[in-house]
Scaffold this active site. Structure first.
Site, PDB file in Angstrom:
ATOM      1  N   THR A 161       0.884  -1.052   0.165  1.00  0.00           N
ATOM      2  CA  THR A 161       0.056   0.263   0.028  1.00  0.00           C
ATOM      3  C   THR A 161       0.762   1.452  -0.442  1.00  0.00           C
ATOM      4  O   THR A 161       2.284   0.830   0.456  1.00  0.00           O
ATOM      5  CB  THR A 161      -1.020   0.409   1.106  1.00  0.00           C
ATOM      6  N   ASP A 162       0.778   2.387  -0.359  1.00  0.00           N
ATOM      7  CA  ASP A 162       0.932   3.729  -0.809  1.00  0.00           C
ATOM      8  C   ASP A 162       1.056   4.469   1.230  1.00  0.00           C
ATOM      9  O   ASP A 162       2.428   5.207   1.385  1.00  0.00           O
ATOM     10  CB  ASP A 162       0.191   5.033  -1.094  1.00  0.00           C
ATOM     11  N   GLU A 163       0.707   4.028   1.879  1.00  0.00           N
ATOM     12  CA  GLU A 163       0.221   4.288   3.296  1.00  0.00           C
ATOM     13  C   GLU A 163       1.338   4.185   4.303  1.00  0.00           C
ATOM     14  O   GLU A 163       2.278   4.668   5.235  1.00  0.00           O
ATOM     15  CB  GLU A 163      -0.601   3.851   3.894  1.00  0.00           C
TER      16      GLU A 163
ATOM     17  N   LYS B  55       2.020  -3.431   7.422  1.00  0.00           N
ATOM     18  CA  LYS B  55       2.497  -3.697   5.879  1.00  0.00           C
ATOM     19  C   LYS B  55       3.747  -3.194   5.861  1.00  0.00           C
ATOM     20  O   LYS B  55       4.320  -3.537   4.984  1.00  0.00           O
ATOM     21  CB  LYS B  55       1.719  -2.627   5.497  1.00  0.00           C
TER      22      LYS B  55
ATOM     23  N   TYR C 296      -1.891  -0.537  10.884  1.00  0.00           N
ATOM     24  CA  TYR C 296      -2.283  -0.792   9.201  1.00  0.00           C
ATOM     25  C   TYR C 296      -1.259  -1.376   8.973  1.00  0.00           C
ATOM     26  O   TYR C 296      -0.362  -2.021   8.034  1.00  0.00           O
ATOM     27  CB  TYR C 296      -3.707  -0.825   9.034  1.00  0.00           C
TER      28      TYR C 296
HETATM   29  P1  NAD Z   1      -9.625  -7.678   1.846  1.00  0.00           P
HETATM   30  O1  NAD Z   1      -9.961  -7.317   2.943  1.00  0.00           O
HETATM   31  O2  NAD Z   1     -11.174  -7.050   0.936  1.00  0.00           O
HETATM   32  O3  NAD Z   1      -9.256  -8.718   1.691  1.00  0.00           O
HETATM   33  C1  NAD Z   1      -8.885  -9.215   2.203  1.00  0.00           C
HETATM   34  C2  NAD Z   1      -8.370 -10.852   2.523  1.00  0.00           C
HETATM   35  O4  NAD Z   1      -7.254 -11.965   2.986  1.00  0.00           O
HETATM   36  C3  NAD Z   1     -10.094 -11.384   3.267  1.00  0.00           C
HETATM   37  O5  NAD Z   1      -9.966 -12.615   1.724  1.00  0.00           O
HETATM   38  C4  NAD Z   1      -9.246 -12.402   3.833  1.00  0.00           C
HETATM   39  O6  NAD Z   1     -10.301 -13.429   4.350  1.00  0.00           O
HETATM   40  C5  NAD Z   1      -8.084 -13.112   3.492  1.00  0.00           C
HETATM   41  N1  NAD Z   1      -7.277 -13.169   4.977  1.00  0.00           N
HETATM   42  C6  NAD Z   1      -7.096 -12.356   5.866  1.00  0.00           C
HETATM   43  N2  NAD Z   1      -6.721 -12.760   7.013  1.00  0.00           N
HETATM   44  C7  NAD Z   1      -5.646 -14.277   6.219  1.00  0.00           C
HETATM   45  C8  NAD Z   1      -4.664 -15.350   6.747  1.00  0.00           C
HETATM   46  N3  NAD Z   1      -4.161 -14.510   7.923  1.00  0.00           N
HETATM   47  N4  NAD Z   1      -4.766 -16.463   6.064  1.00  0.00           N
HETATM   48  C9  NAD Z   1      -5.493 -16.733   4.916  1.00  0.00           C
HETATM   49  N5  NAD Z   1      -6.174 -15.169   4.622  1.00  0.00           N
HETATM   50  C10 NAD Z   1      -6.805 -14.333   5.083  1.00  0.00           C
HETATM   51  O7  NAD Z   1      -8.688  -6.675   1.190  1.00  0.00           O
HETATM   52  P2  NAD Z   1      -8.438  -6.017  -0.109  1.00  0.00           P
HETATM   53  O8  NAD Z   1      -8.886  -4.724  -0.096  1.00  0.00           O
HETATM   54  O9  NAD Z   1      -9.048  -6.792  -1.236  1.00  0.00           O
HETATM   55  O10 NAD Z   1      -6.496  -5.722   0.116  1.00  0.00           O
HETATM   56  C11 NAD Z   1      -5.744  -6.713  -0.344  1.00  0.00           C
HETATM   57  C12 NAD Z   1      -4.820  -6.746  -0.725  1.00  0.00           C
HETATM   58  O11 NAD Z   1      -4.279  -5.663  -0.802  1.00  0.00           O
HETATM   59  C13 NAD Z   1      -4.059  -6.371   0.851  1.00  0.00           C
HETATM   60  O12 NAD Z   1      -2.634  -6.963   1.073  1.00  0.00           O
HETATM   61  C14 NAD Z   1      -3.835  -4.466   1.469  1.00  0.00           C
HETATM   62  O13 NAD Z   1      -2.807  -4.156   2.285  1.00  0.00           O
HETATM   63  C15 NAD Z   1      -3.588  -4.592  -0.513  1.00  0.00           C
HETATM   64  N6  NAD Z   1      -3.937  -3.032  -0.925  1.00  0.00           N
HETATM   65  C16 NAD Z   1      -5.292  -2.672  -1.218  1.00  0.00           C
HETATM   66  C17 NAD Z   1      -5.471  -1.636  -0.900  1.00  0.00           C
HETATM   67  C18 NAD Z   1      -7.141  -1.041  -0.997  1.00  0.00           C
HETATM   68  O14 NAD Z   1      -7.669   0.409  -1.557  1.00  0.00           O
HETATM   69  N7  NAD Z   1      -8.816  -1.996  -0.591  1.00  0.00           N
HETATM   70  C19 NAD Z   1      -4.580  -0.992  -1.900  1.00  0.00           C
HETATM   71  C20 NAD Z   1      -3.506  -1.288  -1.499  1.00  0.00           C
HETATM   72  C21 NAD Z   1      -3.048  -2.432  -1.276  1.00  0.00           C
HETATM   73  O1  DAU Z   2      -4.466   3.876   0.311  1.00  0.00           O
HETATM   74  C1  DAU Z   2      -4.847   2.526   0.678  1.00  0.00           C
HETATM   75  C2  DAU Z   2      -5.359   2.334   1.452  1.00  0.00           C
HETATM   76  O2  DAU Z   2      -6.675   2.539   0.776  1.00  0.00           O
HETATM   77  C3  DAU Z   2      -5.188   0.630   1.302  1.00  0.00           C
HETATM   78  O3  DAU Z   2      -3.508   0.414   2.048  1.00  0.00           O
HETATM   79  C4  DAU Z   2      -6.332   0.091   2.989  1.00  0.00           C
HETATM   80  O4  DAU Z   2      -6.434  -1.217   2.952  1.00  0.00           O
HETATM   81  C5  DAU Z   2      -7.820   1.161   2.121  1.00  0.00           C
HETATM   82  O5  DAU Z   2      -8.183   0.685   3.445  1.00  0.00           O
HETATM   83  C6  DAU Z   2      -7.621   2.350   1.794  1.00  0.00           C
HETATM   84  O6  DAU Z   2      -7.326   3.004   3.570  1.00  0.00           O
HETATM   85  P1  DAU Z   2      -8.273   4.528   3.992  1.00  0.00           P
HETATM   86  O7  DAU Z   2      -7.526   4.469   5.160  1.00  0.00           O
HETATM   87  O8  DAU Z   2      -7.801   5.718   3.115  1.00  0.00           O
HETATM   88  O9  DAU Z   2      -9.564   3.891   3.400  1.00  0.00           O
HETATM   89  P2  DAU Z   2     -11.102   4.052   3.936  1.00  0.00           P
HETATM   90  O10 DAU Z   2     -12.172   3.958   2.480  1.00  0.00           O
HETATM   91  O11 DAU Z   2     -11.197   3.581   5.446  1.00  0.00           O
HETATM   92  O12 DAU Z   2     -10.668   5.864   3.834  1.00  0.00           O
HETATM   93  C7  DAU Z   2     -11.103   6.372   2.975  1.00  0.00           C
HETATM   94  C8  DAU Z   2     -10.864   7.804   3.461  1.00  0.00           C
HETATM   95  O13 DAU Z   2     -12.570   8.662   3.993  1.00  0.00           O
HETATM   96  C9  DAU Z   2      -9.947   8.528   4.865  1.00  0.00           C
HETATM   97  O14 DAU Z   2      -9.431   9.642   4.515  1.00  0.00           O
HETATM   98  C10 DAU Z   2     -10.644   8.262   6.020  1.00  0.00           C
HETATM   99  C11 DAU Z   2     -12.763   8.509   5.242  1.00  0.00           C
HETATM  100  N1  DAU Z   2     -13.904   7.807   5.934  1.00  0.00           N
HETATM  101  C12 DAU Z   2     -13.773   7.135   6.137  1.00  0.00           C
HETATM  102  C13 DAU Z   2     -14.647   5.745   6.786  1.00  0.00           C
HETATM  103  C14 DAU Z   2     -14.730   4.390   6.894  1.00  0.00           C
HETATM  104  C15 DAU Z   2     -14.257   8.427   6.534  1.00  0.00           C
HETATM  105  O15 DAU Z   2     -14.320   9.620   6.349  1.00  0.00           O
HETATM  106  N2  DAU Z   2     -15.411   7.689   6.939  1.00  0.00           N
HETATM  107  C16 DAU Z   2     -15.814   7.016   6.904  1.00  0.00           C
HETATM  108  O16 DAU Z   2     -16.740   6.410   7.205  1.00  0.00           O
END
Ligand code: NAD
Ligand code: DAU
Length: 349
Positions: free
Chosen positions: A130-132, A159, A155
């Site tokens: 992630t970019d975080e 990562k 989180y």
């Molecule tokens: P998600 O939470 O939707 O899915 C995570 C999956 O991992 C689920 O299916 C869960 O069952 C599985 N999982 C969790 N713990 C596990 C374990 N111990 N063993 C096996 N499986 C397990 O997540 P996502 O949003 O699809 O993100 C996927 C990946 O991409 C993550 O590594 C996340 O850090 C990264 N990522 C997400 C975002 C985003 O915006 N969602 C952005 C950048 C990177």
């Molecule tokens: O940047 C990549 C990341 O983006 C991934 O690595 C994470 O897995 C993914 O969850 C996401 O993180 P964020 O914290 O940015 O996503 P989230 O959707 O939780 O929040 C987006 C923005 O909105 C953030 O500034 C917090 C705000 N927010 C979020 C929620 C859930 C609100 O204002 N209200 C809300 O209820």
């Protein structure tokens, strides 16, 4: 026939990666290893579950005995590692699951690869991150692959830690690895704890839309299919040992994003314009809330010829349409445990 293990394939991004790879590479066996936590959902893969080159395996990456058996039974040529605890708010409430899955689970997988890949030729461990990990930006600037790590939530710290371990296994043991760090994804199948699907769900039910602080935090949004295409490209063509940043060049303040979403929802639901905006409710900010993320994707654009395919307006409309067409999916995932999660997160905010 090559065998690729994709972890976390029942989750949001993983399910899009699996669908893409199963269809584009019929000569490759895709194993989906997922524990099916609250975020994993096999409904996301219903349309491909019977394809001959796809197999689901339920398992936990923190379980070393399970991984040892899996890597003993299967000849795995590559791993695309997406399994993780992914939600920042949950990491603030309870960090341990993040340490276990994101750090220990990743090391377990690295160890399994290292042990079973006697000949590293043709093998690859691809870590999705992630970019975080880069921390928080002020008004200007972009994260590049050289930006120093500065994770600020449990989180992102978990990562960052796993990214370092993946690189350490490359440098120390010569494990072939590649990494990518991506910005915020959105699109179909995203669990409604994340901002966009949570807001869609609440608007649909005429419930308050919780916006943290003043809604001035900025995120860079990328449609999930564009992330999946970048992942496939990096897996096939990325230079081993290298990191690729992936972003949408698409920055939005949360409040502007929510206003656009409200407009689209009013149109689709044929509500009087302005109806959904009235649901916007400013609530207590997230602890340690990072102000801004923004990505410089020059490397992947120049080296691998990738770029996002959709405008945000189009991607958001497609997303809204998917959720409106899949109300049963949304109702399923928001019943049960989601109710108590929502109460704890939002009731006293
Ligand atoms: P998600 O939470 O939707 O899915 C995570 C999956 O991992 C689920 O299916 C869960 O069952 C599985 N999982 C969790 N713990 C596990 C374990 N111990 N063993 C096996 N499986 C397990 O997540 P996502 O949003 O699809 O993100 C996927 C990946 O991409 C993550 O590594 C996340 O850090 C990264 N990522 C997400 C975002 C985003 O915006 N969602 C952005 C950048 C990177
Ligand atoms: O940047 C990549 C990341 O983006 C991934 O690595 C994470 O897995 C993914 O969850 C996401 O993180 P964020 O914290 O940015 O996503 P989230 O959707 O939780 O929040 C987006 C923005 O909105 C953030 O500034 C917090 C705000 N927010 C979020 C929620 C859930 C609100 O204002 N209200 C809300 O209820």
């Amino acid at each position: 026939m090559k065998t690729i293990l994709i972890t976390g394939g029942a989750g949001f991004i993983g399910s899009h990666v699996i669908r893409r790879m199963v269809n584009l590479s019929p000569d490759t066996r895709i194993l989906n290893l997922d524990q099916l936590t609250y975020a994993g959902n096999l409904e996301n893969l219903k349309d491909i579950e019977n394809l001959p080159n796809y197999q689901f395996i339920r398992g936990d990456i923190t379980d070393t005995a399970f991984l040892e058996k899996l890597f003993g039974d299967e000849e795995i040529d590559g791993v695309i590692h997406l399994a993780a605890e992914s939600h920042v708010d949950r990491s603030i409430a309870d960090p341990m699951a993040f340490i276990n899955t994101n750090i220990i689970g990743t090391v377990n997988l690295l160890n399994s690869c290292r042990r079973s890949w006697k000949d590293m030729n043709g093998k690859l461990f691809y870590h999705i991150s992630t970019d975080e990990v880069y921390g928080s930006l002020g008004k200007d600037g972009l994260f590049t692959e050289e930006t120093a790590y500065d994770p600020r939530s449990p989180y992102s710290a978990s990562k960052a830690s796993s990214d370092h371990l993946v690189r350490a296994y490359h440098h120390t043991y010569g494990l072939p690895v590649v990494l990518s760090n991506c910005s915020n994804n959105y699109g179909p199948n995203q669990f409604p704890e994340k901002l966009i699907p949570l807001a869609i769900h609440n608007i649909l039910h005429m419930k308050p839309i919780p916006v943290y602080g003043k809604g001035e935090n900025i995120r860079d949004w990328l449609y999930v299919e564009d992330h999946a295409s970048a992942i496939e490209l990096i897996f096939q063509k990325g230079v081993h040992g290298r990191t690729y940043n992936i972003g949408g060049l698409n920055e939005w303040t949360n409040i502007d994003l929510i206003r656009l979403l409200c407009q689209i929802m009013d149109e689709r639901l044929e509500r009087v314009p302005g109806t959904s905006e009235k649901l916007i409710t400013f609530v207590k900010d997230r602890a340690g809330h990072d102000l801004r993320y923004a990505i410089d994707s020059t490397r992947i654009e120049k080296e691998l010829n990738w770029k996002p395919s959709l405008t945000f307006e189009r991607g958001l409309a497609l997303t809204v349409d998917w959720y409106l067409k899949h109300k049963a999916w949304m109702e399923n995932v928001t019943s049960g445990a989601y109710q108590s999660y929502y109460k704890t997160q939002y009731e006293e905010r």
